[in-house]
Design a protein around this motif. Structure first.
Motif, PDB file in Angstrom:
ATOM      1  N   THR A 287      -2.993  -7.707  10.511  1.00  0.00           N
ATOM      2  CA  THR A 287      -3.423  -6.499   9.801  1.00  0.00           C
ATOM      3  C   THR A 287      -2.771  -6.418   8.428  1.00  0.00           C
ATOM      4  OG1 THR A 287      -1.758  -5.366  11.070  1.00  0.00           O
ATOM      5  CG2 THR A 287      -4.059  -4.917  11.667  1.00  0.00           C
ATOM      6  N   ILE A 288      -3.571  -5.965   7.485  1.00  0.00           N
ATOM      7  CA  ILE A 288      -3.054  -5.640   6.159  1.00  0.00           C
ATOM      8  C   ILE A 288      -3.347  -4.152   6.007  1.00  0.00           C
ATOM      9  CG2 ILE A 288      -3.571  -5.865   3.698  1.00  0.00           C
ATOM     10  CD1 ILE A 288      -3.615  -8.762   3.927  1.00  0.00           C
ATOM     11  N   PRO A 289      -2.354  -3.365   5.609  1.00  0.00           N
ATOM     12  CA  PRO A 289      -2.552  -1.905   5.668  1.00  0.00           C
ATOM     13  C   PRO A 289      -3.406  -1.320   4.542  1.00  0.00           C
ATOM     14  CG  PRO A 289      -0.356  -2.403   4.891  1.00  0.00           C
ATOM     15  CD  PRO A 289      -1.009  -3.720   5.172  1.00  0.00           C
ATOM     16  N   TYR A 290      -4.480  -1.978   4.167  1.00  0.00           N
ATOM     17  CA  TYR A 290      -5.447  -1.365   3.255  1.00  0.00           C
ATOM     18  C   TYR A 290      -6.786  -2.052   3.431  1.00  0.00           C
ATOM     19  CZ  TYR A 290      -4.051  -5.317   0.200  1.00  0.00           C
ATOM     20  OH  TYR A 290      -3.768  -6.556  -0.323  1.00  0.00           O
ATOM     21  N   SER A 291      -7.822  -1.477   2.795  1.00  0.00           N
ATOM     22  CA  SER A 291      -9.164  -2.037   2.972  1.00  0.00           C
ATOM     23  C   SER A 291      -9.743  -2.419   1.609  1.00  0.00           C
ATOM     24  CB  SER A 291     -10.065  -0.999   3.632  1.00  0.00           C
ATOM     25  OG  SER A 291     -10.290   0.050   2.712  1.00  0.00           O
ATOM     26  N   SER A 292     -10.948  -2.995   1.635  1.00  0.00           N
ATOM     27  CA  SER A 292     -11.565  -3.402   0.373  1.00  0.00           C
ATOM     28  C   SER A 292     -11.857  -2.184  -0.524  1.00  0.00           C
ATOM     29  CB  SER A 292     -12.837  -4.198   0.635  1.00  0.00           C
ATOM     30  OG  SER A 292     -13.721  -3.435   1.400  1.00  0.00           O
ATOM     31  N   LYS A 293     -12.020  -1.015   0.104  1.00  0.00           N
ATOM     32  CA  LYS A 293     -12.230   0.213  -0.674  1.00  0.00           C
ATOM     33  C   LYS A 293     -11.017   0.501  -1.575  1.00  0.00           C
ATOM     34  CE  LYS A 293     -12.529   4.364   0.936  1.00  0.00           C
ATOM     35  NZ  LYS A 293     -12.218   4.995   2.208  1.00  0.00           N
ATOM     36  N   ASP A 294      -9.838   0.237  -1.026  1.00  0.00           N
ATOM     37  CA  ASP A 294      -8.611   0.474  -1.802  1.00  0.00           C
ATOM     38  C   ASP A 294      -8.455  -0.559  -2.926  1.00  0.00           C
ATOM     39  OD1 ASP A 294      -7.937   2.563   0.055  1.00  0.00           O
ATOM     40  OD2 ASP A 294      -7.379   0.983   1.459  1.00  0.00           O
ATOM     41  N   ILE A 295      -8.958  -1.776  -2.681  1.00  0.00           N
ATOM     42  CA  ILE A 295      -8.930  -2.795  -3.741  1.00  0.00           C
ATOM     43  C   ILE A 295      -9.859  -2.354  -4.874  1.00  0.00           C
ATOM     44  CG2 ILE A 295      -9.452  -5.209  -4.319  1.00  0.00           C
ATOM     45  CD1 ILE A 295      -8.710  -5.951  -1.441  1.00  0.00           C
ATOM     46  N   GLU A 296     -11.010  -1.778  -4.489  1.00  0.00           N
ATOM     47  CA  GLU A 296     -11.949  -1.279  -5.500  1.00  0.00           C
ATOM     48  C   GLU A 296     -11.308  -0.148  -6.317  1.00  0.00           C
ATOM     49  OE1 GLU A 296     -16.360   0.700  -5.564  1.00  0.00           O
ATOM     50  OE2 GLU A 296     -16.017  -0.922  -4.137  1.00  0.00           O
ATOM     51  N   ALA A 297     -10.563   0.728  -5.628  1.00  0.00           N
ATOM     52  CA  ALA A 297      -9.877   1.818  -6.338  1.00  0.00           C
ATOM     53  C   ALA A 297      -8.877   1.242  -7.335  1.00  0.00           C
ATOM     54  CB  ALA A 297      -9.170   2.737  -5.341  1.00  0.00           C
ATOM     55  N   ALA A 298      -8.197   0.180  -6.937  1.00  0.00           N
ATOM     56  CA  ALA A 298      -7.228  -0.448  -7.846  1.00  0.00           C
ATOM     57  C   ALA A 298      -7.941  -0.983  -9.087  1.00  0.00           C
ATOM     58  CB  ALA A 298      -6.471  -1.566  -7.134  1.00  0.00           C
ATOM     59  N   VAL A 299      -9.105  -1.603  -8.898  1.00  0.00           N
ATOM     60  CA  VAL A 299      -9.873  -2.128 -10.035  1.00  0.00           C
ATOM     61  C   VAL A 299     -10.214  -0.993 -11.008  1.00  0.00           C
ATOM     62  CG1 VAL A 299     -12.111  -3.093 -10.736  1.00  0.00           C
ATOM     63  CG2 VAL A 299     -10.870  -4.092  -8.799  1.00  0.00           C
ATOM     64  N   LEU A 300     -10.676   0.108 -10.424  1.00  0.00           N
ATOM     65  CA  LEU A 300     -11.116   1.248 -11.243  1.00  0.00           C
ATOM     66  C   LEU A 300      -9.952   1.841 -12.044  1.00  0.00           C
ATOM     67  CD1 LEU A 300     -13.778   2.660 -11.691  1.00  0.00           C
ATOM     68  CD2 LEU A 300     -13.246   4.190  -9.803  1.00  0.00           C
TER      69      LEU A 300
END
Ligand code: ZN
Length: 634
Positions: A287-300
């Motif tokens: 498990t990694i404690p984040y999802s692709s949605k959080d990666i998208e937030a980081a990009v934004l």
């Protein structure tokens, strides 16, 4: 002066014909929107003066009432710069900008980016301000995805950038102290994170994971009293390796709304590596404690920052990024705190020595007092062989394997050494020093290479010259073959052919390199060549010791024991890190001379040895801080 006052003063300093409808921050700079297109065209003249007086970058753009429709703009742009080979157009509606991706940017911008003629013509005929970008020579889904995220969320992005500006220009006091808290990478390699605090600001330098550790040891310690996610102003990333950026999406998952600053290539590279880590973890039931949605937030929330330009990031902290020579877009981070109150250099990972890909790390500054420095190869006996010897070692190993008809696996980090090794092999094949054989580049290494070829201006001057004069980037040599998926991997293993395979992960902690290894290990004709650091506790480190048998844990935690017959090579010379001598030379040649060095990102013995060496030979205060140690710098 507050942010609102600054915007008022910018507007007041423009002539009435400017007909400004709105002015907004875009991070540390200001965009003014005008209803008079003629003024927008003439604006640079007026704005130069404003910029000088107020020490602020200001750009004029057309008010949205002046913009032609996207369809019309697209048609006009094609007519004006079609010869440059337009491959994609994105409209950033809320900022009146159009991002135009072209095959030959130099045809629009001129060879040195000075030809504004066509850019101005587009602005004049459409109202939109064009941003010309290079089409990735190899298809890069990540770069396309990032552009889509940024333009799809044009309004949110514009609001975010304004909020950042308002925070940067909030009124603050001159700092009376500054301190650094070490939340990771203390006497260990991995999970880099240093919190820099002043009474006014809180800036996090890197936010990485430790790929070799498990449980909470894999992440920086954020549940400490001085770290509050709601009070964090900004994150600065030194580079895209996961041990420096792999925990950033977690911050967004838990409510961080501020900016991440990094170089232009670090944004796509870090996104690529974060998404890959997520995918590998899912496949392997970790498990990694984040999802692709959080990666998208980081990009934004990422603000790509040009090298060697000073940028305000909080009321009392100014950031400048310099080349670190470690990987594409890797930076030495310089923070100037207050008005000359304190200057801190954070090296991230750096290479102060020759490489094919990058120029050596920068160490000439106007001012420096404190240095936070990596020590991966900082131990006294960490002396790398010369580049030429290292290249010979690798090429001899490949020749030996080819002679036996075997396969050579080179486990690599997706970005960095992989491309360096590609260049070495490419040159050897081109010059006839290696027999021709298939060179497979597995999935993510290929994706990273696509990003490398998109930003040639961040590569070694010899590659820059080659690319800009005859568009021949050695990374684009057709000898490299892409491996797209699992089926192809299995076919490669079944085939009786001699080949070179470059695959992630670099420490055999997961990903395709482990698959290849498990299929290649028992055959004495095969070989594995390690070219980067192998952390304690990883399969790579165990294999490097060359035991008779090796234990592989498979997906469902079952364990398989297999004889290790493949030949194991460990080639140290082209590390992206500096060795002991290079670290000492970097510090010795640093201008001006710092008075405090904090050694991080190295195993305990190496970090301590290096700190002692700096203290005794250079007579500079130096220590290797413990995890959670906080040091008052001034
Ligand atoms: Zn690194």
């Amino acid at each position: 002066m507050s942010g609102t006052d600054i915007l008022k003063q910018v507007e007041a300093s423009l002539p009435s014909k400017a007909e400004v409808t709105e002015s907004r921050f875009e991070g540390a700079s200001v965009a003014v929107f005008s209803k008079n297109l003629k003024f927008v065209m003439e604006a640079p003249e007026y704005l130069r003066e404003v910029a000088k007086n107020m020490k602020l970058r200001v750009e004029a753009r057309a008010d949205k009432s002046l913009l032609v429709t996207p369809e019309e703009a697209q048609e006009k742009i094609s007519r004006l710069i079609g010869e440059a080979g337009i491959t994609d157009i994105f409209f950033d509606t809320h900022r009146s900008r159009v991002i135009v991706e072209v095959e030959k940017p130099s045809l629009v911008l001129g060879p040195r980016g000075t030809g504004y003629g066509k850019v101005n013509e587009i602005k004049e005929k459409t109202g939109w301000t064009p941003v010309i970008q290079r089409k990735p020579p190899l298809k890069s889904d990540i770069i396309t995805t990032i552009r889509k995220i940024l333009t799809k969320n044009s309004k949110d992005r514009a609001d975010f950038l304004h909020k950042v500006g308002m925070r940067i220009y909030a009124e603050g006091k001159e700092p009376k102290w500054i301190r650094a808290s070490f939340l990771g990478a203390s006497r260990e390699v991995g999970r880099s994170a240093v919190l820099v605090q002043t009474p006014e600001s809180r800036v996090l330098l890197d936010c990485g994971i430790n790929v070799a550790a498990s449980g909470e040891d894999a992440f920086p310690v954020l549940d400490t009293p001085e770290f509050r996610i709601d009070r964090l102003d900004a994150v600065v990333l030194s580079h895209a390796h996961l041990d420096h950026c792999g925990f950033v999406p977690f911050l967004y998952k838990y409510g961080f709304e501020g900016p991440v600053y990094c170089s232009r290539p670090t944004l796509p590279l870090s996104t690529l590596l974060q998404l890959d880590a997520l995918e590998v973890a899912q496949r392997e039931g970790k498990t990694i404690p984040y999802s692709s949605k959080d990666i998208e937030a980081a990009v934004l929330h990422t603000i790509a920052t040009p090298e060697e330009e000073v940028t305000n990031i909080t009321p009392d902290v100014r950031l400048t990024l310099y080349n670190a020579g470690h990987m594409l877009g890797s930076n030495i981070v310089h923070l100037h705190v207050g008005e000359g109150f304190y200057n801190l250099v954070y090296t991230g990972d750096f290479k102060y020595g020759p490489s094919r890909l990058h120029d050596p790390a920068h160490n000439q500054f106007l001012r420096v007092e404190g240095v936070i420095m990596e020590s991966t190869y900082g131990g006294r006996d960490n002396l790398q062989v010369s580049r030429a010897d290292a290249e010979d070692q690798l090429l001899d190993a490949v020749k030996e394997v080819a002679g036996k008809g075997g396969k050579m696996l080179i486990p690599v980090l997706g970005a960095g050494r992989a491309q360096e090794v590609m260049l070495i092999i490419e040159a050897a094949v081109r010059e006839g020093r290696l027999p021709e054989m298939p060179i497979y580049v597995d999935g993510i290494v290929w994706d990273a290479t696509a990003i490398y070829t998109t930003y040639p201006e961040f590569l070694h001057k010899s590659i820059r010259r080659a690319v800009f004069s005859h568009e021949a980037n050695p990374l684009l040599n057709p000898i490299f073959r892409r491996v797209g998926g699992q089926k192809e991997r299995e076919e490669m293993m079944a085939k009786d052919e001699s080949c070179i395979i470059m695959a992630t992960s670099g420490m055999l902690t997961g990903g395709p390199s482990v698959f290849y290894f498990s299929h290649m290990a028992t055959n004495p004709n095969n070989a594995v060549a390690f070219v980067n650091y192998q952390a304690e506790g990883t399969l790579g480190r165990r294999v490097m010791r060359q035991p008779k048998d090796i234990i592989l844990s498979t997906r469902n935690s079952a364990r398989a024991v297999m004889p290790l017959n493949a030949k194991i090579y460990s080639v140290q010379g082209f590390s992206g890190h500096s060795d002991h001598k290079q670290i000492m030379a970097y510090l010795n040649n640093m201008t001006p001379r710092p008075n405090n060095v904090m050694v991080v990102h190295g195993e305990a013995s190496k970090a301590l040895e290096l700190a002692t060496k700096i203290r005794t030979t250079m007579r500079i205060h130096a220590k290797a801080p413990l995890l959670l140690e906080a040091i008052r710098l001034k």
